[in-house]
Scaffold this motif. Structure first.
Motif, mmCIF file in Angstrom:
data_model
loop_
_atom_site.group_PDB
_atom_site.id
_atom_site.type_symbol
_atom_site.label_atom_id
_atom_site.label_comp_id
_atom_site.label_asym_id
_atom_site.label_seq_id
_atom_site.Cartn_x
_atom_site.Cartn_y
_atom_site.Cartn_z
ATOM 1 N N ASN A 1 3.115 -9.197 9.381
ATOM 2 C CA ASN A 1 1.710 -8.753 9.444
ATOM 3 C C ASN A 1 1.418 -7.407 8.791
ATOM 4 O OD1 ASN A 1 0.352 -10.866 11.055
ATOM 5 N ND2 ASN A 1 1.894 -10.286 12.575
ATOM 6 N N HIS A 2 2.380 -6.884 8.021
ATOM 7 C CA HIS A 2 2.155 -5.619 7.330
ATOM 8 C C HIS A 2 1.783 -4.490 8.282
ATOM 9 C CE1 HIS A 2 1.057 -2.809 4.159
ATOM 10 N NE2 HIS A 2 1.546 -3.659 3.276
ATOM 11 N N ARG A 3 2.538 -4.384 9.383
ATOM 12 C CA ARG A 3 2.278 -3.292 10.336
ATOM 13 C C ARG A 3 3.264 -2.155 10.116
ATOM 14 N NH1 ARG A 3 1.092 -7.307 15.380
ATOM 15 N NH2 ARG A 3 -1.081 -7.676 14.807
ATOM 16 N N ALA B 1 10.350 -10.414 1.254
ATOM 17 C CA ALA B 1 9.570 -10.348 2.488
ATOM 18 C C ALA B 1 8.935 -8.970 2.648
ATOM 19 C CB ALA B 1 10.475 -10.641 3.674
ATOM 20 N N HIS B 2 7.717 -8.968 3.190
ATOM 21 C CA HIS B 2 7.000 -7.703 3.404
ATOM 22 C C HIS B 2 6.564 -7.628 4.873
ATOM 23 C CE1 HIS B 2 5.271 -4.102 1.916
ATOM 24 N NE2 HIS B 2 4.062 -4.527 1.652
ATOM 25 N N THR B 3 7.375 -8.226 5.744
ATOM 26 C CA THR B 3 7.137 -8.418 7.188
ATOM 27 C C THR B 3 6.013 -9.431 7.424
ATOM 28 O OG1 THR B 3 5.488 -6.687 7.623
ATOM 29 C CG2 THR B 3 7.835 -6.032 7.698
ATOM 30 N N ALA C 1 6.797 -5.663 -6.743
ATOM 31 C CA ALA C 1 5.346 -5.533 -6.495
ATOM 32 C C ALA C 1 5.086 -5.905 -5.040
ATOM 33 C CB ALA C 1 4.560 -6.439 -7.421
ATOM 34 N N ASP C 2 4.325 -5.084 -4.351
ATOM 35 C CA ASP C 2 4.066 -5.303 -2.926
ATOM 36 C C ASP C 2 2.737 -6.033 -2.707
ATOM 37 O OD1 ASP C 2 6.292 -3.706 -2.815
ATOM 38 O OD2 ASP C 2 5.412 -2.198 -1.481
ATOM 39 N N ASP C 3 2.696 -6.821 -1.671
ATOM 40 C CA ASP C 3 1.462 -7.419 -1.112
ATOM 41 C C ASP C 3 1.016 -8.721 -1.768
ATOM 42 O OD1 ASP C 3 1.470 -5.086 0.431
ATOM 43 O OD2 ASP C 3 -0.066 -4.098 -0.772
ATOM 44 N N ALA C 4 1.604 -9.123 -2.907
ATOM 45 C CA ALA C 4 1.240 -10.394 -3.565
ATOM 46 C C ALA C 4 -0.198 -10.437 -4.065
ATOM 47 C CB ALA C 4 1.523 -11.590 -2.652
ATOM 48 N N MET D 1 0.826 -1.193 0.000
ATOM 49 C CA MET D 1 0.000 0.000 0.000
ATOM 50 C C MET D 1 0.866 1.251 0.000
ATOM 51 S SD MET D 1 -2.386 1.775 2.678
ATOM 52 C CE MET D 1 -3.531 2.924 1.996
ATOM 53 N N ILE D 2 0.383 2.300 -0.588
ATOM 54 C CA ILE D 2 1.202 3.508 -0.684
ATOM 55 C C ILE D 2 0.598 4.678 0.047
ATOM 56 C CG2 ILE D 2 2.637 2.962 -2.645
ATOM 57 C CD1 ILE D 2 0.525 4.113 -4.421
HETATM 58 ZN ZN LIG Z 1 2.263 -3.334 1.313
#
Ligand SMILES: [Zn+2]
Length: 352
Positions: free
Chosen positions: A237-239, A233-235, A100-103, A1-2
């Motif tokens: 839990n995306h916090r 990796a995007h962490t 690309a973020d978030d899959a 998300m941006i």
């Molecule tokens: Zn994201």
């Protein structure tokens, strides 16, 4: 998300374009390459007029953009190779790497065929919590909740608040208000519960709204086996890492490596900080990413790459390719490097 820094970028973009600065500035600010950032790539978004539509580009635009950049001499390389090229000072010519973020599932179904056509590698940053369903794509959930009602009652510590969602304009305001509440006032750990409570207390069934927007683990495993795909990796839990205490932030950055290893048989080498803007990642988080052993980490700060980034591999800026700028001319301007200092208070080498 941006993020909400879009206004500054748009202003910078227009200054650069309308003054004809971009081609002139290229030798001075052009940089050695760029990391492109995508989210969704679909020709048929479920909510084409929704508040999150800027997260999406059409596959045809991706096709046009990659073709244009190749024609202008960009080599499309994997993220591993991009890191090597940064470390080598960019001496092998201009390069680009796609992330690309978030899959999002459409990365597989609609972006990948375009990338195959151009032989262009992509890195997809996965947050296991979003895939398992233990974390929410909350900005999508907020949109669904606001769309479902003309009026919402939000329970806050100061008492119930009524939010008007009766018109398109009111719905935009309601989205903005709920975004601010969830990201500034509610603790990261409580975000999900607050959102679920908001849905429940307003008679909205969330599971019915949940779509197959993201890839499944089977999808991600299939993607991981593709010659053009790297899973990052995007962490967990995306916090927003800056809002977490040290132990939690280190867990988010570190444990995702173990979780992706368990799912895919391989540890990720690259990280994308969730949200990636100044109020979500700073020096502390960059240190945690380095300590966790990543080869690189990307933010959502706006900028092209310079040889100096070899010293800042865990704070790499990107060029966002999103629904707001679906024009090759716009992206050319951004890639020229001229918007980098304009959007970053004069800074040429953007880190954090
Ligand atoms: Zn994201």
């Amino acid at each position: 998300m941006i993020d909400g820094g879009e206004a500054v970028r748009k202003l910078a973009l227009n200054i650069a374009r309308f003054t004809g600065l971009a081609p002139l500035a290229k030798p001075f600010v052009g940089g050695i390459g760029a990391i492109l950032m995508l989210h969704r790539v679909t020709a048929t978004p479920e909510k084409p007029d929704g508040v999150n539509r800027h997260l999406n580009i059409a596959p045809r635009f991706l096709d046009t953009l990659v073709a244009d950049m190749k024609a202008r001499g960009y080599a499309f390389v994997s993220l591993d190779e991009a890191i090597e090229r940064i470390e080598a000072g960019g001496k092998d010519g201009q390069f680009a790497t796609i992330t690309a973020d978030d899959a999002y599932r459409d990365n597989m179904t609609e972006a990948l065929p375009v990338l195959e056509k151009h032989d262009a590698p992509i890195t997809i940053y996965v947050a296991p919590g979003l895939i398992d369903g233990s974390a929410d794509l909350w900005w999508d959930v907020v949109e669904d909740i606001v769309n479902a009602r003309d009026r919402l009652t939000l329970a806050t510590p100061k008492g119930p608040v009524t939010i008007d969602c009766s018109t398109h304009g009111r719905k935009l305001q309601a989205n903005a208000r709920l975004h601010a509440y969830l990201t500034l006032e509610v603790r990261e750990e409580d975000q999900r519960a607050v959102l679920r409570d908001l849905a429940r207390s307003n008679g909205i069934e969330l599971d019915g709204l949940r779509s197959s927007t993201l890839m499944t683990w089977d999808d991600i495993r299939a993607m991981a086996g593709h010659r053009l795909v790297t899973i990052g990796a995007h962490t967990v839990n995306h916090r927003n890492l800056k809002r977490l205490d040290e132990a939690d932030a280190r867990h988010e950055i570190g444990d995702v490596r173990r979780q992706l290893q368990a799912q895919l048989g391989e540890e990720p080498r690259h990280l994308a900080y969730p949200y990636g803007y100044a109020s979500a990642v700073g020096c502390r988080e960059v240190g945690f990413a380095r300590d966790a052993g990543y080869a690189s980490a990307v933010t959502t700060r706006h900028g092209v790459l310079h040889a100096e980034h070899a010293g800042f591999l865990h704070a790499l800026p990107r060029i966002s390719v999103n629904g707001r700028y679906q024009s090759v001319a716009h992206i050319r301007t951004m890639l020229s490097g001229v918007t980098t200092p304009l959007a970053n208070a004069g800074k040429m080498v953007v880190t954090i």
